[in-house]
Write an enzyme that holds these catalytic residues in place. Structure first.
Site, PDB file in Angstrom:
ATOM      1  N   LEU A  53       0.819  -1.218   0.000  1.00 43.16           N
ATOM      2  CA  LEU A  53       0.000   0.000   0.000  1.00 43.16           C
ATOM      3  C   LEU A  53       0.847   1.260   0.000  1.00 43.16           C
ATOM      4  CD1 LEU A  53      -2.498  -1.095   2.827  1.00 43.16           C
ATOM      5  CD2 LEU A  53      -2.572  -1.685   0.390  1.00 43.16           C
ATOM      6  N   TYR A 103       2.611  11.681 -11.540  1.00 39.38           N
ATOM      7  CA  TYR A 103       2.000  10.704 -10.638  1.00 39.38           C
ATOM      8  C   TYR A 103       1.472   9.506 -11.421  1.00 39.38           C
ATOM      9  CZ  TYR A 103      -1.216   8.672  -7.221  1.00 39.38           C
ATOM     10  OH  TYR A 103      -1.882   7.812  -6.379  1.00 39.38           O
ATOM     11  N   LYS A 107       2.733   5.538 -11.189  1.00 37.34           N
ATOM     12  CA  LYS A 107       1.816   4.451 -10.836  1.00 37.34           C
ATOM     13  C   LYS A 107       1.784   3.382 -11.931  1.00 37.34           C
ATOM     14  CE  LYS A 107       0.043   5.165  -6.758  1.00 37.34           C
ATOM     15  NZ  LYS A 107       0.263   4.168  -5.681  1.00 37.34           N
ATOM     16  N   ASN A 132     -11.096   7.659  -6.123  1.00 38.96           N
ATOM     17  CA  ASN A 132     -10.941   8.510  -4.941  1.00 38.96           C
ATOM     18  C   ASN A 132     -11.517   7.782  -3.725  1.00 38.96           C
ATOM     19  OD1 ASN A 132     -10.027  11.184  -6.216  1.00 38.96           O
ATOM     20  ND2 ASN A 132     -11.842  10.656  -7.410  1.00 38.96           N
ATOM     21  N   PRO A 281     -44.359  14.020  38.871  1.00 39.25           N
ATOM     22  CA  PRO A 281     -45.353  13.167  39.521  1.00 39.25           C
ATOM     23  C   PRO A 281     -46.730  13.846  39.586  1.00 39.25           C
ATOM     24  CG  PRO A 281     -43.292  13.075  40.727  1.00 39.25           C
ATOM     25  CD  PRO A 281     -43.126  14.133  39.684  1.00 39.25           C
ATOM     26  N   GLY A 282     -47.754  13.070  39.246  1.00 40.15           N
ATOM     27  CA  GLY A 282     -49.125  13.566  39.301  1.00 40.15           C
ATOM     28  C   GLY A 282     -49.568  14.342  38.067  1.00 40.15           C
TER      29      GLY A 282
END
Length: 369
Positions: A53, A103, A107, A132, A281-282
């Site tokens: 890689l 590049y 490659k 990409n 409560p209530g």
């Protein structure tokens, strides 16, 4: 199995190593720029599979392209030949290998090394021309426009778009990892002599920017991205990985009075909205009915009594609910309903409605149970 991973500390390398360990591959020989060069020879002798890689894509000097993408590959292959090691070799190339730039040429030269190596040694090689890539641990302003956009948007920084109509071909890191594991198991996806990741996504640059910006806006408008769309789901996961560590949380607007509070949690146009209701409560809340709007109540803490009455009937139906036994109660249309806190502490109820609240069309009609 000893698995050599070059570029082990890079974006793909870190993700791959984590996934290999998830799958029980623990004998991983990690090699990176920081490693002692002598280790490469040791690893080349011992390895049973190579994920190559390592590479260069943003050097200060263009001459480094060939050094990083060709020379290093040549060195690696020479070491494998030295030890007569026919371990399969997987190399990550780029779709830019088709382009006539420094590049792309570097490659392409690296690819050719692999193909020649295959012919001379009969070792298996897997050459992947990747588009990409994006996903967690990618580097902003380096190897991923998605990473750059996510990083900047999460920090209220500007993003630069030269051509909003430019089309991107994107590939998600998890899809790459699945394909790489298939190659490790000698079952790669092959197309015209090259290995490929079968799942890719196309999107225009401007659309990508707007989508990532919408992820940030979702914290204020409480909208949930469309997770039914595969690309949106993957991009949202990537965006969250770029949140600053002091910005994981965000506040919600609590509507508070002496009865308790009501807080909307999230909303979607397709699946309605979720809210959290707290009653003292209530206290009784509700006493209304709906034509079309329907709800689900889930008491997660406290003791409550949910009461129903069909609007043209005198019969009252009651459901006792408690955080000690989680169960959902459907609220049908045409029934006026209420929820009463009959316990001694706050009653906390998660409420789902099939539609987002619209003040111009609330579909809510007061009527005591």
């Amino acid at each position: 199995m000893n698995i050599l991973v070059t570029g082990a500390k890079g974006f793909v390398g870190k993700n791959l190593i984590a996934e290999l360990k998830n799958k029980g591959y623990n004998n991983i020989l990690e090699f990176s720029r920081e490693s002692d060069p002598a280790l490469l020879e040791e690893y080349a002798e011992r390895c049973d599979f190579v994920f190559h890689l390592a590479g260069v894509n943003r050097p200060k000097d263009e001459s480094e392209f060939m050094k990083g993408n060709y020379d290093f590959t040549s060195t690696l292959l020479d070491l494998l030949k030295k030890y007569k090691n026919k371990a399969p070799v997987l190399i990550t190339s780029s779709i830019q290998a088709l382009r006539d730039n420094p590049y792309g040429r570097s490659k392409r030269a690296g690819e050719q090394l692999l193909f020649n190596y295959d012919k001379k040694t009969d070792a298996k090689v897997y050459v992947y021309r990747l588009p990409n890539l994006f996903g967690k641990w990618s580097k902003p302003n380096y190897n991923s426009v998605v990473a750059t956009f996510c990083h900047n948007v999460a920090r209220d920084m500007d993003i630069q778009i030269n051509n909003s109509d430019a089309e991107l071909n994107l590939c998600y890191i998890d899809d790459v990892l699945e394909e790489f594991v298939r190659a490790l198991e000698d079952n790669p996806t092959v197309d015209n002599g090259y290995c490929v990741v079968p799942i890719t996504h196309c999107i225009r640059l401007g659309e990508l920017a707007n989508l990532i910006k919408s992820f940030k806006d979702s914290r204020s408008n409480l909208s949930v991205p469309n997770m039914d769309d595969a690309l949106t789901k993957k991009l949202y996961s990537t965006y969250l990985s770029f949140l600053p560590e002091d910005k994981f949380s965000y506040d919600l607007k609590m509507n508070v009075d002496n009865r308790g509070s009501f807080t909307e949690f999230m909303r979607t146009p397709e699946r309605g909205q979720v809210s959290v209701n707290v009653s003292k409560p209530g206290i009784t809340k509700g006493n209304h009915w709906h034509h079309t709007k329907n709800e689900k109540f889930l008491v997660v803490s406290g003791e409550g009594l949910i009461r129903f009455r069909k609007i043209d009937s005198d019969e009252i139906i009651e459901y006792r609910v408690s955080g000690k036994k989680l169960q959902i109660v459907d609220i049908p249309t045409g029934y006026t309903h209420s929820i009463v806190n009959v316990g001694e502490r706050d009653l906390v109820t998660v409420m789902w409605a099939n539609e987002c609240f619209d003040p111009d069309k609330p579909d809510t009609y007061f009527l005591e149970v």
